[in-house]
Scaffold this active site. Structure first.
Site, PDB file in Angstrom:
ATOM      1  N   ASP A   1       0.878  -1.162   0.000  1.00 33.47           N
ATOM      2  CA  ASP A   1       0.000   0.000   0.000  1.00 33.47           C
ATOM      3  C   ASP A   1       0.928   1.228   0.000  1.00 33.47           C
ATOM      4  O   ASP A   1       2.110   1.116   0.337  1.00 33.47           O
ATOM      5  CB  ASP A   1      -0.877  -0.033   1.253  1.00 33.47           C
ATOM      6  CG  ASP A   1      -1.680   1.228   1.419  1.00 33.47           C
ATOM      7  OD1 ASP A   1      -2.310   1.669   0.451  1.00 33.47           O
ATOM      8  OD2 ASP A   1      -1.659   1.801   2.541  1.00 33.47           O
TER       9      ASP A   1
ATOM     10  N   ASP B   1      -0.072   5.088   0.876  1.00 34.03           N
ATOM     11  CA  ASP B   1      -0.302   6.069   1.956  1.00 34.03           C
ATOM     12  C   ASP B   1      -0.251   5.377   3.325  1.00 34.03           C
ATOM     13  O   ASP B   1      -1.041   4.473   3.593  1.00 34.03           O
ATOM     14  CB  ASP B   1      -1.684   6.720   1.796  1.00 34.03           C
ATOM     15  CG  ASP B   1      -1.790   7.575   0.537  1.00 34.03           C
ATOM     16  OD1 ASP B   1      -0.894   8.382   0.300  1.00 34.03           O
ATOM     17  OD2 ASP B   1      -2.787   7.426  -0.207  1.00 34.03           O
TER      18      ASP B   1
ATOM     19  N   GLY C   1      -7.488   3.754   3.199  1.00 37.19           N
ATOM     20  CA  GLY C   1      -7.640   2.741   2.158  1.00 37.19           C
ATOM     21  C   GLY C   1      -8.857   2.917   1.269  1.00 37.19           C
ATOM     22  O   GLY C   1      -9.014   2.232   0.268  1.00 37.19           O
TER      23      GLY C   1
ATOM     24  N   ARG D   1     -11.431   8.322  -2.714  1.00 38.55           N
ATOM     25  CA  ARG D   1     -11.721   9.733  -2.402  1.00 38.55           C
ATOM     26  C   ARG D   1     -13.223   9.963  -2.226  1.00 38.55           C
ATOM     27  O   ARG D   1     -13.662  10.547  -1.239  1.00 38.55           O
ATOM     28  CB  ARG D   1     -11.180  10.614  -3.537  1.00 38.55           C
ATOM     29  CG  ARG D   1     -11.125  12.091  -3.190  1.00 38.55           C
ATOM     30  CD  ARG D   1     -10.578  12.866  -4.378  1.00 38.55           C
ATOM     31  NE  ARG D   1      -9.325  12.310  -4.857  1.00 38.55           N
ATOM     32  CZ  ARG D   1      -8.807  12.525  -6.075  1.00 38.55           C
ATOM     33  NH1 ARG D   1      -9.457  13.309  -6.926  1.00 38.55           N
ATOM     34  NH2 ARG D   1      -7.664  11.986  -6.435  1.00 38.55           N
TER      35      ARG D   1
ATOM     36  N   SER E   1      -5.153   5.290  -4.220  1.00 40.51           N
ATOM     37  CA  SER E   1      -4.961   6.706  -4.545  1.00 40.51           C
ATOM     38  C   SER E   1      -4.744   6.967  -6.032  1.00 40.51           C
ATOM     39  O   SER E   1      -3.954   6.305  -6.688  1.00 40.51           O
ATOM     40  CB  SER E   1      -3.754   7.254  -3.778  1.00 40.51           C
ATOM     41  OG  SER E   1      -3.491   8.580  -4.202  1.00 40.51           O
TER      42      SER E   1
ATOM     43  N   ASN F   1      -3.441   9.679  -6.851  1.00 41.03           N
ATOM     44  CA  ASN F   1      -2.237  10.524  -6.832  1.00 41.03           C
ATOM     45  C   ASN F   1      -0.959   9.691  -6.695  1.00 41.03           C
ATOM     46  O   ASN F   1       0.115  10.248  -6.433  1.00 41.03           O
ATOM     47  CB  ASN F   1      -2.322  11.513  -5.659  1.00 41.03           C
ATOM     48  CG  ASN F   1      -3.412  12.550  -5.869  1.00 41.03           C
ATOM     49  OD1 ASN F   1      -3.397  13.298  -6.846  1.00 41.03           O
ATOM     50  ND2 ASN F   1      -4.384  12.581  -4.973  1.00 41.03           N
TER      51      ASN F   1
ATOM     52  N   ASP G   1      -1.674  -0.531   6.024  1.00 43.38           N
ATOM     53  CA  ASP G   1      -1.910   0.155   7.303  1.00 43.38           C
ATOM     54  C   ASP G   1      -3.401   0.366   7.550  1.00 43.38           C
ATOM     55  O   ASP G   1      -3.766   1.051   8.509  1.00 43.38           O
ATOM     56  CB  ASP G   1      -1.209   1.527   7.327  1.00 43.38           C
ATOM     57  CG  ASP G   1      -1.909   2.528   6.439  1.00 43.38           C
ATOM     58  OD1 ASP G   1      -2.293   2.159   5.315  1.00 43.38           O
ATOM     59  OD2 ASP G   1      -2.091   3.682   6.875  1.00 43.38           O
TER      60      ASP G   1
END
Ligand code: BG6
Ligand code: MG
Length: 213
Positions: free
Chosen positions: A8, A10, A45, A48, A115, A117, A169
């Site tokens: 993962d 972020d 996770g 958006r 994400s 991004n 996480d």
């Protein structure tokens, strides 16, 4: 022995979680919606737009789809602005050493992130060329806990998901990893989640043998 590790992004590779929180907090405050760090944990996770839906659970009015898209865009503009501050120093402890160790052992490394991004973040922290495949929010229709992003990462690697371990996480990410048939390794906020196969504070505390066995 596992043939690949899917990370993962972020909260595992880089600490962007605070930037996500601060951007959503600004949007929620501007709408007069209560939002705190405990609610923020539910956004880990999650895509958006689904994150926004969680925040809007406490809104006094209902929002049209157009208004929701505007709020999601507003959050992303604030978030992207904070991402410009990211540097390689923001890479979390143990990440580089683990990537080096995996390379030495010819074990593939991939990203599996919700994400959109992802590429921008990897460029900012100088890790764009350190992964054998990148599956992110732009290539999926269902975000974690659905297994889609990890199945995509494994498919891009041409490796069976059962031969992959996932480092996560987020509770939703551990659920997604298990649903994909991968070994699930929990770090950070997910480290007390019982469904994980193995847990540690952060990547620097992960034993390589437990990770790849
Ligand atoms: C995940 C984060 O990695 O990406 C979530 O844990 C976030 O909190 C999701 O909502 C989507 O991120 P982005 O960058 O596409 O808004
Ligand atoms: Mg995460």
């Amino acid at each position: 022995m596992k043939q690949a590790i899917i990370f993962d992004l972020d909260g595992v590779i880089v600490c962007t979680d605070e930037y996500h929180y601060l951007a959503w907090k600004q949007v929620a405050d501007s709408e007069g919606i209560y939002f705190d760090r405990e609610i923020n944990e539910r956004l880990r996770g999650v895509s958006r737009i689904e994150s926004l839906e969680i925040i809007l659970e406490r809104a006094a009015k209902s929002y049209t789809d157009e208004e929701k898209l505007k709020l999601a865009d507003k959050k992303n503009i604030i978030y992207r602005e904070s991402l410009t501050k990211l540097t390689p120093e923001d890479i979390l402890p143990g990440v580089i050493d683990l990537l080096d160790e995996l390379k030495n052992r010819s074990i593939k490394a991939a990203i599996g992130s919700s994400s959109k991004n992802t590429q921008f973040i990897l460029q900012r922290i100088g890790l764009m060329n350190r992964f054998d495949s990148i599956a992110d929010g732009n290539g999926i229709t269902k975000s974690k806990p659905d297994p889609e992003v990890f199945l995509l990462a494994a498919r891009l690697l041409k490796i069976d998901p059962q031969e992959c371990a996932v480092v996560e996480d987020a509770y939703a990410g551990i659920d997604a990893a298990k649903a994909a048939g991968c070994k699930a390794i929990a770090v950070g906020s997910a480290q007390n989640y019982k469904k994980a196969d193995y847990s540690a504070d952060d990547i620097s505390k992960l034993g390589i043998e437990e990770l790849i066995s």
